[in-house]
Design a protein around this motif. Structure first.
Motif, mmCIF file in Angstrom:
data_model
loop_
_atom_site.group_PDB
_atom_site.id
_atom_site.type_symbol
_atom_site.label_atom_id
_atom_site.label_comp_id
_atom_site.label_asym_id
_atom_site.label_seq_id
_atom_site.Cartn_x
_atom_site.Cartn_y
_atom_site.Cartn_z
ATOM 1 N N UNK A 32 -8.564 -67.658 21.460
ATOM 2 C CA UNK A 32 -9.334 -68.831 21.894
ATOM 3 C C UNK A 32 -9.815 -68.502 23.581
ATOM 4 N N UNK A 33 -8.977 -67.682 24.290
ATOM 5 C CA UNK A 33 -9.311 -67.124 25.253
ATOM 6 C C UNK A 33 -10.656 -66.244 25.530
ATOM 7 N N UNK A 34 -10.788 -65.650 24.250
ATOM 8 C CA UNK A 34 -12.062 -64.616 24.183
ATOM 9 C C UNK A 34 -13.270 -65.513 24.013
ATOM 10 N N UNK A 35 -12.993 -66.588 23.129
ATOM 11 C CA UNK A 35 -14.192 -67.481 23.010
ATOM 12 C C UNK A 35 -14.636 -68.580 24.155
ATOM 13 N N UNK A 36 -13.732 -68.643 25.038
ATOM 14 C CA UNK A 36 -14.062 -69.415 26.216
ATOM 15 C C UNK A 36 -14.568 -68.411 27.272
ATOM 16 N N UNK A 37 -14.216 -67.057 27.099
ATOM 17 C CA UNK A 37 -14.821 -65.893 28.013
ATOM 18 C C UNK A 37 -16.229 -65.975 27.841
ATOM 19 N N UNK A 38 -16.703 -66.030 26.433
ATOM 20 C CA UNK A 38 -17.860 -65.896 26.066
ATOM 21 C C UNK A 38 -18.832 -67.078 26.908
ATOM 22 N N UNK A 39 -18.264 -68.443 27.087
ATOM 23 C CA UNK A 39 -18.758 -69.121 27.827
ATOM 24 C C UNK A 39 -18.765 -69.069 29.280
ATOM 25 N N UNK A 40 -17.879 -68.400 29.823
ATOM 26 C CA UNK A 40 -17.626 -68.043 31.228
ATOM 27 C C UNK A 40 -18.718 -66.967 31.547
ATOM 28 N N UNK A 41 -18.902 -65.876 30.565
ATOM 29 C CA UNK A 41 -19.991 -64.881 30.710
ATOM 30 C C UNK A 41 -21.298 -65.339 30.958
ATOM 31 N N UNK A 42 -21.749 -66.517 30.288
ATOM 32 C CA UNK A 42 -22.909 -66.899 30.067
ATOM 33 C C UNK A 42 -23.282 -67.606 31.692
ATOM 34 N N UNK A 43 -22.134 -67.890 32.149
ATOM 35 C CA UNK A 43 -22.437 -68.531 33.656
ATOM 36 C C UNK A 43 -22.032 -67.636 34.714
ATOM 37 N N UNK A 44 -21.896 -66.220 34.540
ATOM 38 C CA UNK A 44 -21.440 -65.344 35.559
ATOM 39 C C UNK A 44 -20.185 -65.668 36.164
ATOM 40 N N UNK A 45 -19.047 -66.356 35.412
ATOM 41 C CA UNK A 45 -17.788 -66.558 35.853
ATOM 42 C C UNK A 45 -16.489 -65.732 35.271
ATOM 43 N N UNK A 46 -16.957 -64.653 34.515
ATOM 44 C CA UNK A 46 -16.022 -63.896 33.745
ATOM 45 C C UNK A 46 -14.695 -63.501 34.849
ATOM 46 N N UNK A 47 -15.241 -63.315 36.162
ATOM 47 C CA UNK A 47 -14.085 -62.899 37.011
ATOM 48 C C UNK A 47 -13.434 -64.107 37.909
ATOM 49 N N UNK A 48 -13.737 -65.082 37.596
ATOM 50 C CA UNK A 48 -13.335 -66.225 38.362
ATOM 51 C C UNK A 48 -11.930 -66.674 37.734
ATOM 52 N N UNK A 49 -11.016 -66.840 38.580
ATOM 53 C CA UNK A 49 -9.822 -66.895 38.118
ATOM 54 C C UNK A 49 -9.344 -68.420 38.017
#
Length: 566
Positions: free
Chosen positions: A451-468
């Motif tokens: 599930x985290x991997x799928x949410x990471x895809x959303x975060x990636x789209x918004x340049x939030x991959x490194x956001x804790x």
């Protein structure tokens, strides 16, 4: 039998504890019974005090029923490990035990302890004896007593680590049950036939109404989630030494679906004590709970409910009566975050410590990621420490510069040195849940990574991959993974369905709030996508995700635990 107690008014477990001959029950007979892989019901309750939970493989449940076989019983064994500290030799011994008697994995828990899974009844005694040979034990790791005492884990982040670790160890030792049953049953010491030779000066003949949890934190790090504990000690530092501790009482995460009178609650700070008073304060808070906690209904028996029933001022008055003195006024402090700070850090003593991400706390060799083998090799080459964290991670601590290089090579050779880990994943926690936990309604440890991997895809789209962002999942509402403090929390309702909670904060000082109920994975992603997009576009500078969803009123802030709703 005590004729002054109306047993009909009490929880069934109260009678079981009282009649157990100080936690002996019929455990010896249950262990010797060759007909079944289980133990008697009353003994399953008493075995928790010895660090055991009887479980069965729920993945095999239907097939075994079809074949008219009893469930595939096994046991979880939890090791008492105050402060989470073990030597390399002890790590190797636990590794060997897990290979010989368990399911070949080690689980790092959210209380800085080891769990072994899949131990069959005939191996229980040999396993516990092996643990004790490693100079560790399992007593009071579960049950209606004080459980594993947590503390700040990283010696390279604070010169005061050794002091708070020693305080955690002393609290743990002081609050251990006094019964000799553990040593008799598991370590073959002589049985005491007459229970009157045993005495429990702290716990009495019925122990506590429910489990009790203690943690120590050193600001600015709240990595032990101190406000989720029945009793928390917050170190107050002056002139680079601990001058005392703020005392927080009444935290707890467990709830029950369909029972609004149950709720998570944050501990509240009630005062300050000196380092010399810590053991006394811990004991007396336990005694107040022993004598005032609810023994009729175990679902509302934790200290948090005792405090809300009495009122905080009445609770403090009762505590001061037991202490014979009042706590001082609480001192100022500030937490900036919870979770662990991953990677290498150099301490003031020039020793190095590596905080290593362990997804779900599961130490295993899987798919070329040979974490268990790597750590076994590390333990053979260092003279430092292994420290389990309260966030299911591991610190390889207090190593020299040469050992640091060796550790790096070993991890690299075993495919363990991580690539880029998202800020979401490194702040994730999952309880065991299915397939072994009998309380679980849904998956957690086996499901959250995908599930985290799928949410990471959303975060990636918004340049939030490194956001804790703190994300936590449990398979039921009992709260073992502290989901109600997460910025994004999931609690299993049924297989494949979860309640979604939002609005906890990044430093563990605010409960989250129910956002949507009974969501599938598609529902979860559909709900989070626009919120994450909004966060990416409209957050304030430095604003954390949990604070943002409160400010934008996706959910309302929960001010007190009794306002919480499922």
């Amino acid at each position: 039998m005590n004729d002054t107690i109306n047993w009909d008014e009490l929880s069934e477990l109260e009678r079981i504890k009282y009649e157990s001959n100080y936690l002996r029950g019929t455990l010896v007979e249950s262990l010797a019974d060759p007909i079944t892989g289980s133990i008697a019901y009353a003994d399953t309750q008493l075995s928790k005090f010895h660090g055991l939970y009887q479980q069965f493989d729920r993945d095999l449940e239907k097939e075994r029923k079809r074949q008219k076989l009893e469930p595939a019983y096994s046991f979880l064994i939890r090791v008492r490990l105050p402060g989470g500290v073990v030597t390399p030799k002890q790590w190797l011994q636990m590794d060997e035990i897990s290979e010989q008697y368990a399911n070949h994995t080690l689980k790092l828990t959210t209380r800085q302890a080891f769990q072994l899974h899949g131990v069959i009844k005939s191996n229980l005694k040999k396993t516990i004896q092996g643990i004790n040979t490693a100079l560790l034990d399992t007593i009071a790791a579960c049950g209606d007593v004080n459980r594993n005492v947590m503390s700040h884990p990283n010696p390279s982040e604070s010169e005061l680590h050794a002091e708070v670790y020693e305080t955690a160890r002393r609290i743990s030792e002081h609050l251990l049950p006094s019964t000799t049953a553990y040593h008799e049953i598991w370590l073959d010491q002589k049985l005491i036939a007459d229970s009157k030779k045993d005495v429990e000066p702290i716990y009495g003949d019925r122990y506590l109404p429910r489990k009790f949890k203690i943690a120590i934190a050193i600001p600015p790090y709240n990595d032990s989630d101190v406000f989720s504990q029945d009793l928390g000690f917050i170190a107050i530092v002056g002139n680079n030494r601990i001058i005392g501790y703020n005392v927080a009482v009444g935290g707890g995460m467990g709830t029950t679906f369909g029972m609004p009178e149950t709720y998570p609650r944050l501990a509240e700070v009630i005062g300050f004590c000196t380092p010399e008073q810590v053991i006394d304060v811990a004991e007396k808070v336990v005694l107040v709970q022993r004598d005032n906690g609810n023994r009729q209904n175990r679902k509302i028996s934790r200290l948090k409910y005792t405090i809300d029933r009495l009122g905080i001022e009445a609770f403090k008055a009762e505590l001061y009566n037991y202490l014979g003195y009042e706590l001082q006024e609480a001192k100022p402090y500030a937490f900036t975050r919870n979770g662990d700070r991953l990677g290498w850090k150099k301490g003031t003593d020039s020793k190095w410590s590596l905080s290593l991400f362990v997804e779900g706390g599961r130490v295993a060799d899987r798919n070329g990621f040979n974490l268990k083998s790597a750590l076994r090799e590390v333990a053979q080459h260092i003279n430092g420490q292994f420290i389990l964290t309260g966030n299911q991670n591991l610190i390889i601590a207090n190593v020299t510069a040469d050992e640091k290089n060796t550790v790096g090579e070993i991890l690299k050779n075993n495919g363990v040195l991580p690539g880029e880990i998202s800020g979401l994943r490194q702040n994730s926690i999952a309880c065991v849940a299915l397939n072994t936990c009998s309380l679980a309604f849904a998956e957690a440890e086996r499901y959250l990574p995908s599930l985290v991997s799928k949410i990471e895809s959303i975060l990636n789209q918004h340049d939030l991959f490194q956001e804790e962002i703190v994300i936590r999942m449990t398979g039921c509402p009992n709260g073992c993974g502290r989901p109600y403090l997460a910025e994004i929390g999931f609690v299993g309702k049924s297989e494949g369905h979860y309640n979604l909670y939002l609005g906890g904060n990044f430093n563990g000082t605010r409960l989250n709030t129910l956002y949507k109920e009974t969501l599938t994975e598609d529902d979860i992603l559909a709900e989070l996508d626009p919120i994450i997009a909004d966060y990416a576009t409209n957050r304030n500078t430095g604003e954390k995700f949990g604070d943002f969803v409160i400010r934008k009123q996706y959910v309302n802030e929960i001010v007190k635990g009794s306002d919480f709703r499922h």
